[in-house]
Scaffold this motif. Sequence first.
Motif, PDB file in Angstrom:
ATOM      1  N   CYS A 245       0.870  -1.190   0.000  1.00 54.48           N
ATOM      2  CA  CYS A 245       0.000   0.000   0.000  1.00 54.48           C
ATOM      3  C   CYS A 245       0.903   1.235   0.000  1.00 54.48           C
ATOM      4  CB  CYS A 245      -0.898  -0.005   1.227  1.00 54.48           C
ATOM      5  SG  CYS A 245       0.024  -0.087   2.752  1.00 54.48           S
ATOM      6  N   PRO A 246       0.405   2.375  -0.511  1.00 55.17           N
ATOM      7  CA  PRO A 246       1.266   3.568  -0.573  1.00 55.17           C
ATOM      8  C   PRO A 246       1.407   4.230   0.796  1.00 55.17           C
ATOM      9  CG  PRO A 246      -0.886   4.005  -1.548  1.00 55.17           C
ATOM     10  CD  PRO A 246      -0.892   2.574  -1.150  1.00 55.17           C
ATOM     11  N   LEU A 247       2.588   4.742   1.083  1.00 57.61           N
ATOM     12  CA  LEU A 247       2.805   5.493   2.330  1.00 57.61           C
ATOM     13  C   LEU A 247       2.720   6.977   1.983  1.00 57.61           C
ATOM     14  CD1 LEU A 247       5.719   3.506   3.998  1.00 57.61           C
ATOM     15  CD2 LEU A 247       3.270   3.120   4.135  1.00 57.61           C
ATOM     16  N   GLU A 248       1.586   7.368   1.434  1.00 56.50           N
ATOM     17  CA  GLU A 248       1.369   8.769   1.088  1.00 56.50           C
ATOM     18  C   GLU A 248      -0.131   9.034   1.134  1.00 56.50           C
ATOM     19  OE1 GLU A 248       3.355   9.048  -2.650  1.00 56.50           O
ATOM     20  OE2 GLU A 248       2.200   7.442  -3.546  1.00 56.50           O
ATOM     21  N   TYR A 249      -0.502  10.300   1.069  1.00 56.17           N
ATOM     22  CA  TYR A 249      -1.925  10.641   1.162  1.00 56.17           C
ATOM     23  C   TYR A 249      -2.615  10.256  -0.135  1.00 56.17           C
ATOM     24  CZ  TYR A 249      -6.137  13.269   2.220  1.00 56.17           C
ATOM     25  OH  TYR A 249      -7.432  13.621   2.477  1.00 56.17           O
ATOM     26  N   ILE A 287       5.407  -1.428  15.526  1.00 58.70           N
ATOM     27  CA  ILE A 287       5.943  -2.799  15.638  1.00 58.70           C
ATOM     28  C   ILE A 287       7.464  -2.845  15.440  1.00 58.70           C
ATOM     29  CG2 ILE A 287       3.782  -4.010  15.068  1.00 58.70           C
ATOM     30  CD1 ILE A 287       4.960  -4.417  12.286  1.00 58.70           C
ATOM     31  N   LYS A 288       8.099  -1.663  15.464  1.00 61.29           N
ATOM     32  CA  LYS A 288       9.566  -1.526  15.493  1.00 61.29           C
ATOM     33  C   LYS A 288      10.299  -2.316  14.403  1.00 61.29           C
ATOM     34  CE  LYS A 288       9.807  -0.766  20.494  1.00 61.29           C
ATOM     35  NZ  LYS A 288       8.412  -1.025  20.844  1.00 61.29           N
ATOM     36  N   PRO A 289       9.981  -2.089  13.129  1.00 63.69           N
ATOM     37  CA  PRO A 289      10.784  -2.770  12.104  1.00 63.69           C
ATOM     38  C   PRO A 289      12.079  -1.986  11.841  1.00 63.69           C
ATOM     39  CG  PRO A 289       9.078  -1.474  11.061  1.00 63.69           C
ATOM     40  CD  PRO A 289       8.936  -1.244  12.542  1.00 63.69           C
ATOM     41  N   ASP A 290      13.021  -2.635  11.130  1.00 68.91           N
ATOM     42  CA  ASP A 290      14.243  -1.927  10.718  1.00 68.91           C
ATOM     43  C   ASP A 290      14.133  -1.482   9.260  1.00 68.91           C
ATOM     44  OD1 ASP A 290      15.789  -2.241  13.125  1.00 68.91           O
ATOM     45  OD2 ASP A 290      15.802  -4.379  12.663  1.00 68.91           O
ATOM     46  N   VAL A 291      13.452  -2.332   8.470  1.00 71.95           N
ATOM     47  CA  VAL A 291      13.342  -2.039   7.031  1.00 71.95           C
ATOM     48  C   VAL A 291      11.889  -2.181   6.607  1.00 71.95           C
ATOM     49  CG1 VAL A 291      14.240  -2.585   4.740  1.00 71.95           C
ATOM     50  CG2 VAL A 291      15.604  -3.136   6.736  1.00 71.95           C
ATOM     51  N   VAL A 292      11.431  -1.239   5.778  1.00 68.25           N
ATOM     52  CA  VAL A 292      10.076  -1.342   5.217  1.00 68.25           C
ATOM     53  C   VAL A 292      10.192  -1.351   3.697  1.00 68.25           C
ATOM     54  CG1 VAL A 292       7.879  -0.151   4.902  1.00 68.25           C
ATOM     55  CG2 VAL A 292       8.962  -0.167   7.138  1.00 68.25           C
ATOM     56  N   PHE A 293       9.628  -2.389   3.068  1.00 66.54           N
ATOM     57  CA  PHE A 293       9.565  -2.430   1.603  1.00 66.54           C
ATOM     58  C   PHE A 293       8.110  -2.214   1.205  1.00 66.54           C
ATOM     59  CE2 PHE A 293      13.268  -5.059   2.441  1.00 66.54           C
ATOM     60  CZ  PHE A 293      14.137  -4.712   1.423  1.00 66.54           C
ATOM     61  N   THR A 294       7.877  -1.357   0.226  1.00 65.08           N
ATOM     62  CA  THR A 294       6.499  -1.223  -0.255  1.00 65.08           C
ATOM     63  C   THR A 294       6.488  -1.239  -1.786  1.00 65.08           C
ATOM     64  OG1 THR A 294       4.522   0.137  -0.296  1.00 65.08           O
ATOM     65  CG2 THR A 294       6.591   1.307  -0.073  1.00 65.08           C
ATOM     66  N   GLU A 295       5.372  -1.758  -2.342  1.00 63.46           N
ATOM     67  CA  GLU A 295       5.267  -1.828  -3.808  1.00 63.46           C
ATOM     68  C   GLU A 295       4.841  -0.490  -4.391  1.00 63.46           C
ATOM     69  OE1 GLU A 295       2.805  -5.156  -4.997  1.00 63.46           O
ATOM     70  OE2 GLU A 295       3.604  -6.322  -3.336  1.00 63.46           O
ATOM     71  N   LYS A 296       4.351   0.432  -3.515  1.00 66.36           N
ATOM     72  CA  LYS A 296       3.863   1.723  -4.015  1.00 66.36           C
ATOM     73  C   LYS A 296       4.839   2.823  -3.577  1.00 66.36           C
ATOM     74  CE  LYS A 296      -0.186  -0.106  -5.313  1.00 66.36           C
ATOM     75  NZ  LYS A 296      -0.174  -1.441  -4.787  1.00 66.36           N
ATOM     76  N   GLY A 297       4.371   4.082  -3.601  1.00 69.70           N
ATOM     77  CA  GLY A 297       5.269   5.196  -3.295  1.00 69.70           C
ATOM     78  C   GLY A 297       5.380   5.493  -1.810  1.00 69.70           C
ATOM     79  N   VAL A 298       6.403   6.283  -1.462  1.00 64.44           N
ATOM     80  CA  VAL A 298       6.577   6.764  -0.077  1.00 64.44           C
ATOM     81  C   VAL A 298       6.741   8.279  -0.154  1.00 64.44           C
ATOM     82  CG1 VAL A 298       8.057   6.702   1.976  1.00 64.44           C
ATOM     83  CG2 VAL A 298       7.728   4.627   0.629  1.00 64.44           C
ATOM     84  N   SER A 299       5.855   9.027   0.508  1.00 62.35           N
ATOM     85  CA  SER A 299       5.936  10.491   0.394  1.00 62.35           C
ATOM     86  C   SER A 299       7.087  11.035   1.239  1.00 62.35           C
ATOM     87  CB  SER A 299       4.621  11.112   0.858  1.00 62.35           C
ATOM     88  OG  SER A 299       4.484  10.916   2.251  1.00 62.35           O
ATOM     89  N   ASP A 300       7.461  12.278   0.965  1.00 63.74           N
ATOM     90  CA  ASP A 300       8.587  12.895   1.699  1.00 63.74           C
ATOM     91  C   ASP A 300       8.300  12.955   3.192  1.00 63.74           C
ATOM     92  OD1 ASP A 300       9.621  13.178  -0.724  1.00 63.74           O
ATOM     93  OD2 ASP A 300       9.517  15.356  -0.879  1.00 63.74           O
ATOM     94  N   LEU A 301       7.036  13.230   3.515  1.00 62.00           N
ATOM     95  CA  LEU A 301       6.665  13.343   4.921  1.00 62.00           C
ATOM     96  C   LEU A 301       6.822  11.986   5.619  1.00 62.00           C
ATOM     97  CD1 LEU A 301       5.564  15.298   7.013  1.00 62.00           C
ATOM     98  CD2 LEU A 301       3.261  14.595   6.386  1.00 62.00           C
ATOM     99  N   ALA A 302       6.398  10.937   4.937  1.00 58.38           N
ATOM    100  CA  ALA A 302       6.526   9.583   5.507  1.00 58.38           C
ATOM    101  C   ALA A 302       8.003   9.235   5.699  1.00 58.38           C
ATOM    102  CB  ALA A 302       5.845   8.572   4.598  1.00 58.38           C
ATOM    103  N   GLN A 303       8.822   9.630   4.720  1.00 63.18           N
ATOM    104  CA  GLN A 303      10.274   9.378   4.858  1.00 63.18           C
ATOM    105  C   GLN A 303      10.811  10.060   6.116  1.00 63.18           C
ATOM    106  OE1 GLN A 303      12.491  10.449   1.318  1.00 63.18           O
ATOM    107  NE2 GLN A 303      10.854   9.665   0.024  1.00 63.18           N
ATOM    108  N   HIS A 304      10.330  11.258   6.358  1.00 65.54           N
ATOM    109  CA  HIS A 304      10.788  12.031   7.521  1.00 65.54           C
ATOM    110  C   HIS A 304      10.441  11.299   8.821  1.00 65.54           C
ATOM    111  CE1 HIS A 304      11.075  15.318  10.410  1.00 65.54           C
ATOM    112  NE2 HIS A 304       9.805  15.110  10.721  1.00 65.54           N
ATOM    113  N   PHE A 305       9.167  10.843   8.917  1.00 62.90           N
ATOM    114  CA  PHE A 305       8.738  10.143  10.141  1.00 62.90           C
ATOM    115  C   PHE A 305       9.526   8.843  10.332  1.00 62.90           C
ATOM    116  CE2 PHE A 305       4.520  12.429   9.599  1.00 62.90           C
ATOM    117  CZ  PHE A 305       4.714  13.244  10.711  1.00 62.90           C
ATOM    118  N   LEU A 306       9.717   8.096   9.230  1.00 67.57           N
ATOM    119  CA  LEU A 306      10.412   6.802   9.323  1.00 67.57           C
ATOM    120  C   LEU A 306      11.881   7.009   9.673  1.00 67.57           C
ATOM    121  CD1 LEU A 306       8.779   4.938   6.285  1.00 67.57           C
ATOM    122  CD2 LEU A 306       8.318   4.554   8.701  1.00 67.57           C
ATOM    123  N   LEU A 307      12.474   8.066   9.090  1.00 70.76           N
ATOM    124  CA  LEU A 307      13.892   8.345   9.366  1.00 70.76           C
ATOM    125  C   LEU A 307      14.081   8.675  10.846  1.00 70.76           C
ATOM    126  CD1 LEU A 307      16.727   8.755   8.196  1.00 70.76           C
ATOM    127  CD2 LEU A 307      16.142  11.136   7.785  1.00 70.76           C
TER     128      LEU A 307
END
Length: 545
Positions: A245-249, A287-307
């Motif tokens: 699923c996409p990590l964006e709005y 759930i404290k993962p180290d790596v997230v793979f997604t088949e869709k996009g990741v928005s800049d905001l999501a990157q910020h939170f994950l980082l």
Amino acid sequence: MFGGAQPILVLSQNTKRESGRKVQLENINAGKAIADVIRTCLGPQAMLKMLMDPMGGIVMTNDGNAILREITVQHPAAKSMIEIARTQDEEVGDGTTSVIVLAGEMLAVAEPFLAQQWHPTQIIRAYREALEDIIKLLQNDLSVPIDRSDKKKMAEVVKACVGTKFIGRWSELAVKIALDAVETVTLSEHGRTEVDIKRYAKVEKIPGGSIDESYVLRGIMVNKDVTHPKMRRYIKNPRIVLLDCPLEYKKGESQTNVEIVGEQDFTRMLQIEEEHVEKICADIIAIKPDVVFTEKGVSDLAQHFLLKAGITAIRRLRKTDNLRIARACGATIVNRTEELTEKDVGTGAGLFEIKKIGDEYFTFITECKDPKACTILLRGASKDILSETERNLQDALHVARNLVLEPRLVPGGGAIEMALSQALTKKQVKGPYSAVAQALEIIPRTLAQNCGANTIRTLTALRAKHASHSGDAGVCTWGIDGESGEIVDMHVRGVWEPLSVKMQVYKTAVETAILLLRIDDIVSGSKKKGEQGIPTPSQAAAGME
């Protein structure tokens, strides 16, 4: 008046028979023409064909299926010959050249019988009977079982398959890669063995280096880099989450109208978007993962939170790669972040790292505990060499897979064809039945021709060897050495082939010959204007009046 009409009817029947014979001979010639193109590609001394595709690309190969895929033919019978190479490739992955050569010869030996006014159905009946006898002989007397756990013997068989290909110079390496990959993806459960090499053994080609540097990764490699440059690129024992699923709005679909009256409305819209992304990321971070793979996009905001949470994200993964990663590290692919639970996290991988090879970045997930998927890393000087190596390796993988699924062997080098030919001749059935026995000899004959030996002398000697062999002592394993053209014992040489490949070759070749002999007329489906069916404008106008 009635008496005068009869001879015309008889004449038309004769004409019909003649036209049917003409079509059959045309089909036979088309089949022979295709077989002649492929014939030089059989055996270790096989020549390569250089093909130009319509886009201007070049393919250099001696793989029957790859050659025929690129050839454009008009004749319908020739098209069905090309189809059988594809079937052979999909079914067992090897023997594409043999099946074409044999089918062409099966058609060629039927020609004299048609000239002697034999009816095609009589020829077909004899061919069917011969095929049934061939299958019986192969399953009982002429094949030997193999122990799957005997690595040395398994390697010998795969080596015999690879020996005739371009990759033959690196046969030790190719055999090791094929056996390792098949062993990795073999899944045995509920008493059933499944080996899906198409989906779970991916070949990644990276130009540069030499073929010696190719190897099987006990894990997965994908051509991706992290989404944010500050994310971690080396993680020991990573906890992996897979999403599709996409990590964006989620933007509105088309025809979405939003009325913005004041500045606060616009701010509110941005706020809703931020809240949505934050909620998605919170679900993941929980759930404290180290790596997230997604088949869709990741928005800049999501990157910020994950980082901020120290999570590495990789986006736009192929579905097939995601499935392979899931199988290698034991993760479950999740569709909605709200549904993420602890048991969806993959912990089976030992190392996540990103390496730069040449100009590109590659993500490696390796040191997996029990990967049921793998990636084969191929290196080579150029794209052409890599493509040919990959085609050869696919054949080797299929042979290894066939051995796991059906562990029976027959001798290679034309030995099994000669043994079958002798067994069929012993029945002393005249007519097309004996012609099938004669047609089988085309494989040893072509092997001898391709390495420049004296064909007649070699074949006569081989026939004598097989004729003197007593039937009680199992299968006679004398065949032709494809390198030198001499007669050698294949058992001593260690040249064996999987039974399933040979069975498929004979079935497909005989069935195709039967199919093409059945055709007694070729009718074009498209009619030109003015022929029956489609009236010309003037005819239409006359009809209306």
